[in-house]
Design a protein around this motif. Structure first.
Motif, PDB file in Angstrom:
ATOM      1  N   LEU A  17       0.824  -1.215   0.000  1.00 26.12           N
ATOM      2  CA  LEU A  17       0.000   0.000   0.000  1.00 26.12           C
ATOM      3  C   LEU A  17       0.854   1.260   0.000  1.00 26.12           C
ATOM      4  CD1 LEU A  17      -2.947  -0.647   2.458  1.00 26.12           C
ATOM      5  CD2 LEU A  17      -3.099   0.045   0.083  1.00 26.12           C
ATOM      6  N   LEU A  21       0.818   3.997  -2.992  1.00 28.81           N
ATOM      7  CA  LEU A  21       0.219   5.307  -2.733  1.00 28.81           C
ATOM      8  C   LEU A  21       1.235   6.440  -2.650  1.00 28.81           C
ATOM      9  CD1 LEU A  21      -2.540   4.357  -0.146  1.00 28.81           C
ATOM     10  CD2 LEU A  21      -2.806   4.831  -2.577  1.00 28.81           C
ATOM     11  N   LEU A  30      -8.066   9.996  -6.131  1.00 33.38           N
ATOM     12  CA  LEU A  30      -7.838   8.573  -5.883  1.00 33.38           C
ATOM     13  C   LEU A  30      -7.090   8.367  -4.573  1.00 33.38           C
ATOM     14  CD1 LEU A  30      -8.190   5.732  -7.052  1.00 33.38           C
ATOM     15  CD2 LEU A  30      -6.006   6.028  -8.210  1.00 33.38           C
ATOM     16  N   PHE A  34      -8.593   6.311  -1.353  1.00 32.95           N
ATOM     17  CA  PHE A  34      -7.910   5.162  -0.751  1.00 32.95           C
ATOM     18  C   PHE A  34      -7.646   5.393   0.736  1.00 32.95           C
ATOM     19  CE2 PHE A  34      -6.733   1.557  -3.223  1.00 32.95           C
ATOM     20  CZ  PHE A  34      -6.935   1.936  -4.538  1.00 32.95           C
ATOM     21  N   ARG A  37     -10.926   5.058   2.691  1.00 28.01           N
ATOM     22  CA  ARG A  37     -11.364   3.667   2.805  1.00 28.01           C
ATOM     23  C   ARG A  37     -10.464   2.884   3.745  1.00 28.01           C
ATOM     24  NH1 ARG A  37     -13.866   2.121  -3.092  1.00 28.01           N
ATOM     25  NH2 ARG A  37     -15.404   3.773  -3.044  1.00 28.01           N
ATOM     26  N   LEU A  38      -9.187   3.175   3.725  1.00 30.32           N
ATOM     27  CA  LEU A  38      -8.257   2.521   4.641  1.00 30.32           C
ATOM     28  C   LEU A  38      -8.572   2.910   6.084  1.00 30.32           C
ATOM     29  CD1 LEU A  38      -5.811   0.672   4.658  1.00 30.32           C
ATOM     30  CD2 LEU A  38      -4.368   2.679   4.486  1.00 30.32           C
ATOM     31  N   PRO A 103     -13.031   4.353  -6.826  1.00 28.99           N
ATOM     32  CA  PRO A 103     -12.629   5.264  -5.751  1.00 28.99           C
ATOM     33  C   PRO A 103     -12.449   6.709  -6.196  1.00 28.99           C
ATOM     34  CG  PRO A 103     -11.288   3.286  -5.719  1.00 28.99           C
ATOM     35  CD  PRO A 103     -12.125   3.227  -6.953  1.00 28.99           C
ATOM     36  N   GLN A 104     -11.923   6.934  -7.395  1.00 31.38           N
ATOM     37  CA  GLN A 104     -11.687   8.313  -7.816  1.00 31.38           C
ATOM     38  C   GLN A 104     -12.979   9.079  -8.073  1.00 31.38           C
ATOM     39  OE1 GLN A 104     -10.694   5.610  -9.587  1.00 31.38           O
ATOM     40  NE2 GLN A 104     -10.606   6.025 -11.767  1.00 31.38           N
TER      41      GLN A 104
END
Length: 186
Positions: A17, A21, A30, A34, A37-38, A103-104
């Motif tokens: 990850l 990222l 995006l 992320f 959500r993480l 996600p974006q």
């Protein structure tokens, strides 16, 4: 996925990850999606994983100014999305759809990250401290491995290795343990 975080390969998952990222060419929308959500997954994860997530976010914020600004905005009082650096001028304000397929396009940058507030108010002192530092755009300073150091097993090991309290002398001061005078009780 939550089960992938709880597997024995959590360290590899976090490394993957971070590598994915920290790339500078990632779209800000995006990246924010992320991150949110993480953070949402970490709300329901064991403390070691939630603390590791905050450490990861702290490291990512050092690479992305947009993420630093977003986390600071989420930590600011009021919680409104006004002044969000990711919202374009003249665009209609979208709402955040955490279940959005892409996600974006989930609109993660349209509202402050309430997940960070929940973690700053955590009962676990280390998680609260890491989340506060992360939302304050401060780098979390930790030299150990949070995935190993903050597990329940590690806590119980430290608890068992503590030295017992020293005897403060004579017992007494309560009805259950009256003060002893020699072999006689007072």
């Amino acid at each position: 996925h939550r089960n992938s975080l709880e597997s024995s390969n959590s360290l590899l998952y976090f490394k993957l990850l971070f590598q994915a990222l920290k790339v500078e060419t990632i779209a800000p929308e995006l990246l924010i999606a992320f991150v949110r959500r993480l953070m949402q997954v970490s709300l329901f994860a064991p403390f070691a994983l939630a603390i590791s997530t905050q450490y990861l976010l702290s490291e990512l914020a050092q690479h992305h100014v947009v993420l630093q600004e977003y986390l600071q905005l989420a930590a600011s009082e009021g919680g409104s999305s006004e002044g969000n650096p990711l919202e374009g001028e003249g665009k209609e304000k979208a709402t955040y759809d955490p279940l959005g397929r892409m996600p974006q396009f989930a609109g993660a940058n349209s509202s402050p990250a309430w997940e960070g507030h929940l973690q700053r108010e955590s009962v676990h002192p280390t998680l609260a401290m890491f989340a506060s530092a992360c939302c304050g755009a401060e780098k979390v300073k930790y030299n150990g491995d949070p995935l190993q150091d903050f597990t329940l097993t590690a806590f119980l090991d430290r608890f068992m290795q503590r030295a017992p309290k020293k005897d403060l002398g004579e017992k007494g001061g309560s009805l259950m343990q009256p003060r002893r005078v020699g072999n006689l009780r007072a």
